[in-house]
Each structure stands twice: as C-alpha cells, then as structure tokens.
Scaffold this motif. Structure first.
Motif, short mmCIF file in Angstrom:
data_model
loop_
_atom_site.label_atom_id
_atom_site.label_comp_id
_atom_site.label_asym_id
_atom_site.label_seq_id
_atom_site.Cartn_x
_atom_site.Cartn_y
_atom_site.Cartn_z
N UNK A 146 1.23 2.07 7.81
CA UNK A 146 0.02 2.89 7.10
C UNK A 146 -1.03 3.33 8.17
N UNK A 147 -1.16 2.19 9.25
CA UNK A 147 -2.34 2.28 10.15
C UNK A 147 -1.88 3.00 11.32
N UNK A 148 -0.89 2.31 11.97
CA UNK A 148 -0.31 2.69 13.35
C UNK A 148 0.31 3.56 13.46
N UNK A 149 1.26 4.02 12.55
CA UNK A 149 1.86 5.20 12.57
C UNK A 149 0.83 6.65 12.58
N UNK A 150 -0.22 6.52 11.66
CA UNK A 150 -1.43 7.56 11.69
C UNK A 150 -1.87 7.79 12.94
N UNK A 151 -2.13 7.09 13.83
CA UNK A 151 -2.61 7.36 15.06
C UNK A 151 -1.15 8.05 16.13
N UNK A 152 -0.15 7.49 15.85
CA UNK A 152 0.77 7.86 16.49
C UNK A 152 1.12 9.46 16.04
N UNK A 171 10.00 5.09 7.57
CA UNK A 171 10.00 3.79 7.97
C UNK A 171 10.12 2.62 6.91
N UNK A 172 9.27 2.78 5.88
CA UNK A 172 9.32 1.86 4.54
C UNK A 172 10.39 1.84 4.09
N UNK A 173 11.45 2.66 3.92
CA UNK A 173 12.62 3.00 3.45
C UNK A 173 13.88 2.37 4.32
N UNK A 174 13.43 2.64 5.61
CA UNK A 174 14.32 2.08 6.74
C UNK A 174 14.15 0.54 6.90
N UNK A 175 13.08 -0.20 6.60
CA UNK A 175 12.56 -1.45 7.05
C UNK A 175 13.51 -2.52 6.30
N UNK A 176 14.12 -3.53 6.86
CA UNK A 176 15.03 -4.56 6.29
C UNK A 176 14.11 -5.43 5.48
N UNK A 177 14.45 -5.79 4.36
CA UNK A 177 13.59 -6.91 3.47
C UNK A 177 13.36 -7.95 4.21
N UNK A 178 12.28 -8.62 4.27
CA UNK A 178 11.62 -9.71 4.94
C UNK A 178 10.36 -10.16 4.47
N UNK A 179 9.84 -11.29 4.83
CA UNK A 179 8.68 -11.98 4.10
C UNK A 179 7.57 -11.62 4.96
N UNK A 180 7.61 -10.49 5.67
CA UNK A 180 6.24 -10.09 6.70
C UNK A 180 5.73 -9.19 5.65
N UNK A 181 4.41 -9.70 5.11
CA UNK A 181 3.83 -8.51 4.30
C UNK A 181 2.76 -8.02 4.75
N UNK A 187 0.68 -1.21 0.01
CA UNK A 187 -0.25 0.04 -0.12
C UNK A 187 0.84 1.22 0.13
N UNK A 188 2.00 1.00 -0.19
CA UNK A 188 2.92 2.34 -0.34
C UNK A 188 2.53 3.52 -1.23
#
Length: 279
Positions: free
Chosen positions: A199-205, A181-191, A87-88
C-alpha cells in the motif's frame, strides 16, 4: 474534488466468520465527521464498499452522509488473504473509481482544504524505513513471480490515511502493481510488513517509476501534536477501546461538533447511538 471512503468487511469476517459486522461508536462518529467536513469544504464524498459493507451502512440509516455509494470491492478480494492484506479493499476501490480523486481513511478528518496540485501525488505523511516494518524488498516470500528488479529501496513510503491521485494512468499503474504483489505473496502470519509494502512503499516506488512528483500534508512527527487542519485518530483507537471515560468524552465532543457545524445531519446521532457496539 471527489473523495472516497472505503469499507471492506473481508478482514472482519476472516477473524469472525460467524459474527455480524459492526463498527465502534467512536469510529462511526469519526467517519461521519470525516464525510461532512469534506463536503463542507466544497467537495463530493462517495463510499466504496463490498456488498456487506453497503448493507451495514444502509441498515444504520447513514447513507445520506455520502453523495453516493459504490459496491465496487469484491467480497472475496479476488483470493487475496484478508488477514495479511487488511487494507486490500482500498486498492480495489481505487481500481474502479476514476482519478482525480482523494481517498480518505474513515479515521481521518480534514478541517481545512489542502492544496492539491494537478501534477503531484499528495499523501498524509512520509514513513521512516524501519527494518522491522519495511524490510529489504527481496525478503518477501512469494508463491508466484513478482518483479522487484530496479526498485529504489531508498524512497520513503507514503502513508495513505489521505491519498490524492491526480492522474488515472499513474493510479492504475500503482493499483495494478499493488494487487499483483498481494496475489503473489505466500500466505504467512506477517500482518504488517506485506501490507504496508503493497500500500505505502509501492506507492512511492510507482510514483518515481512513472515520473510524477509527490508531497505530503504533514511531517510524521506532527502526528503527536494537536492540529487545527487535520485529525487522525489512528493512534488513539486503542485508548478509546480500553478507557470508558475517554470513549465517553470523545463521543460527547463528536455529538456537539455535529450539532454545531452540521445541524442538518443531527439525526445521525440517534442512528449511531442506536447501533450495536461493544464499546
């Protein structure tokens, strides 16, 4: 009120590098009804897309359902992994289109106009903090620094199937934090966990950090009951893919709704029926 739809094709091509982009017929009918209903409520609706997304809707002959099309989503998502962050494109679209605005998912239809106050964020509903979906914030693996210091982990995330952002500075703060955050995240298979945090938790924060209030259209438990003000087909998508009769019934109802309420756009039915779809 300015509304925006989003089409980002990068997640599709990450899975199908040699394929031709398509949307299922039920998805096309839903996005058409989403756009036309928003317009009927007295609003404008624009499409924000990448180049291939623009080409797709132009090829279908559906561009007239929107009041304009903006090619504002980078095709490469600026190096962000499109499998992890499917959803980026929504965040990049928000970065480029000024507030106040309402971002509406293609599978979300508003039949009635909600109250949109000038000083509060409005989202679809709040999410529960389920550890399997929303793990501890310090559990994310990063390839570059991203500060999570003093983030309030007790805040309930906000689902962005609908998202009204009244303030440009708040919008940009949220968008910049999410993209960072998306640019900082290490690649993994957690989709899932990484995307819904961005998208959603950072919005509230971010809303709390910028001291802006928030409210929602509905309680999440109401998603399971029929409503006359909103339709969100997210939970029914797999049923429509798997069950031919359900798909037939859904598309038939959508066609009748277009003919009844949006007769000026009845031509889109032929466009959708002539589009390639495996379902």
């Amino acid at each position: 009120m300015k509304g925006i739809h989003i089409i980002s094709t990068a997640p599709f091509y990450a899975k199908n590098p040699n394929g031709a982009y398509f949307m299922n017929k039920f998805e096309l009918y839903t996005l058409v009804l989403s756009a036309l209903s928003w317009k009927k409520l007295g609003n404008e609706i624009f499409l924000a897309a990448d180049k291939k997304g623009v080409n797709y809707v132009e090829g279908l002959g559906l561009i007239d359902i929107w009041d304009g099309i903006e090619n504002v989503i980078p095709d490469d998502l600026e190096g962000i992994n499109p499998k992890m962050f499917w959803a980026a494109g929504k965040l990049f679209a928000l970065r480029e289109i000024s507030a106040p605005l309402a971002m509406i998912d293609l599978d979300f239809i508003l039949w009635k106009m909600p109250k949109l106050p000038p000083d509060r964020i409005v989202a679809a509903h709040r999410e529960s903090i389920t550890p399997s979906v929303y793990p501890e914030i310090n559990s994310f693996k990063l390839k570059r620094p991203f500060s999570t210091e003093n983030m309030n982990e007790k805040l309930l995330p906000m689902n962005t199937a609908f998202l009204y952002l009244p303030d440009e500075s708040v919008k940009q703060y949220y968008v910049n934090r999410s993209i960072a955050f998306m640019k900082s995240a290490a690649d993994c298979d957690d989709y899932l966990c990484y995307m819904v945090f961005a998208e959603q938790r950072l919005l509230s924060i971010c809303a709390e950090e910028k001291k802006i209030g928030s409210q929602v259209l509905m309680d999440k438990d109401e998603l399971f009951f029929p409503r006359d003000d909103y339709t969100h087909i997210w939970g029914a998508k797999q049923v429509l893919r798997d069950n031919t009769q359900s798909l037939h019934d859904f598309c038939s109802r959508a066609r009748e709704r277009i003919k009844k309420d949006y007769s000026d756009y009845e031509y889109v039915i032929g466009k959708i029926e002539g589009a390639f779809s495996p379902f």
